[in-house]
Design a protein around this motif. Sequence first.
Motif, PDB file in Angstrom:
ATOM      1  N   GLU A   1      29.735   9.088  -8.846  1.00  0.00           N
ATOM      2  CA  GLU A   1      30.506  10.032  -7.547  1.00  0.00           C
ATOM      3  C   GLU A   1      31.150  11.243  -8.690  1.00  0.00           C
TER       4      GLU A   1
ATOM      5  N   HIS B   1      36.229   6.126 -12.360  1.00  0.00           N
ATOM      6  CA  HIS B   1      36.521   4.530 -12.675  1.00  0.00           C
ATOM      7  C   HIS B   1      34.942   4.568 -11.994  1.00  0.00           C
TER       8      HIS B   1
ATOM      9  N   THR C   1      34.078   1.704  -9.136  1.00  0.00           N
ATOM     10  CA  THR C   1      34.022   0.616  -7.566  1.00  0.00           C
ATOM     11  C   THR C   1      33.103  -0.576  -7.062  1.00  0.00           C
TER      12      THR C   1
ATOM     13  N   TYR D   1      30.114  12.722  -4.029  1.00  0.00           N
ATOM     14  CA  TYR D   1      28.683  11.818  -3.893  1.00  0.00           C
ATOM     15  C   TYR D   1      27.724  11.536  -3.718  1.00  0.00           C
TER      16      TYR D   1
ATOM     17  N   HIS E   1      30.199   2.330  -6.701  1.00  0.00           N
ATOM     18  CA  HIS E   1      29.588   3.438  -7.000  1.00  0.00           C
ATOM     19  C   HIS E   1      29.807   3.448  -8.568  1.00  0.00           C
TER      20      HIS E   1
ATOM     21  N   ALA F   1      31.889   6.265 -10.843  1.00  0.00           N
ATOM     22  CA  ALA F   1      32.770   8.249 -10.785  1.00  0.00           C
ATOM     23  C   ALA F   1      32.507   8.493 -12.232  1.00  0.00           C
TER      24      ALA F   1
HETATM   25 ZN    ZN Z   1      35.209   6.236  -6.440  1.00  0.00          ZN
END
Ligand code: ZN
Length: 310
Positions: free
Chosen positions: A265, A10, A12, A255, A218, A220
Amino acid sequence: MPTDVPGIHHVTAIASDPGPNLEFFTETLGLRLVKRSVNQDDVSVYHLFYGDRSGSPGTSMTLFPYTGARRGRVGTGQVSTVSFLIPEESLDYWVDRFDERGVDADEPRERFGDAVVPFRDPDGLPLELVAREDAASGDPPKGSVPDEHAIRGFFGVTLSLASAGPTATLLKAMGYRETESERGRSRYESSGDLGYVVDLLEDPQAPRGRPGAGTVHHVAFRVTEDDQSEWRDVLMEHGLRPTEIIDRKWFESVYARTEGGVLFEFATESPGYTVDEDIDALGERLVLPEWLEDRRDEIEAGLPDLQTQG
Ligand code: ZN
């Protein structure tokens, strides 16, 4: 060695008001609101998750909308662009759709042989559509965009860096290989069919990014539960200081701030967004991890109003 990372889990980002954000990602982009929760580190702020029908790894764009937040500045040390994958034959559909809806978008351009449409969300977050013949069919969100033209998930991210070297080294350890390069942009690809591209854009002169609305918080990457602690070791071997494994309810996360400044992440593919909601009801109600459930009344009272489409 842990199994190679197949791609992004993902991304963010930070937004300002949640209402326009929800409307843009669901109504304009046609993604599904797959989870409505709170920022686990600041429960006065929503955490909105958008994705395909089930929010599969590789499709979920998540946002922290801070009402009234000031804009940040996109620059080095950040994910400077998030790219979504669409089928090649859907390019005209999206150009027309953006035009009709007044989306802040540029003319299509070509990059490494693909048509790319740069655009911004209501907070100026730099996004792109990348049209490819080999776009995976995926699990369409069943939203406001017909299945045939739906965003499939992520294509990849661009990281803006003052110096690309250490990040390139880390990506190679994660299983990415360099496939293209031109004018300060180097492309790294992994083996997955969604979110498999990381472009490193090196510019020592560019201003440093500043966090705020319209910037990425961030990125991931997908890992398996079995490999999670080994990835922690890999991060430490690269001189980074990873967090402990944190339970995020829908995935477990480690992280680490990379040397180039971008927060990475490593998130597990399971259990996923259907662990606490039925697939047909995803995103309909505020969902809290059990350790916040006893504060539900207080948390709900502290959140801004948010009308979700039924
Ligand atoms: Zn995240």
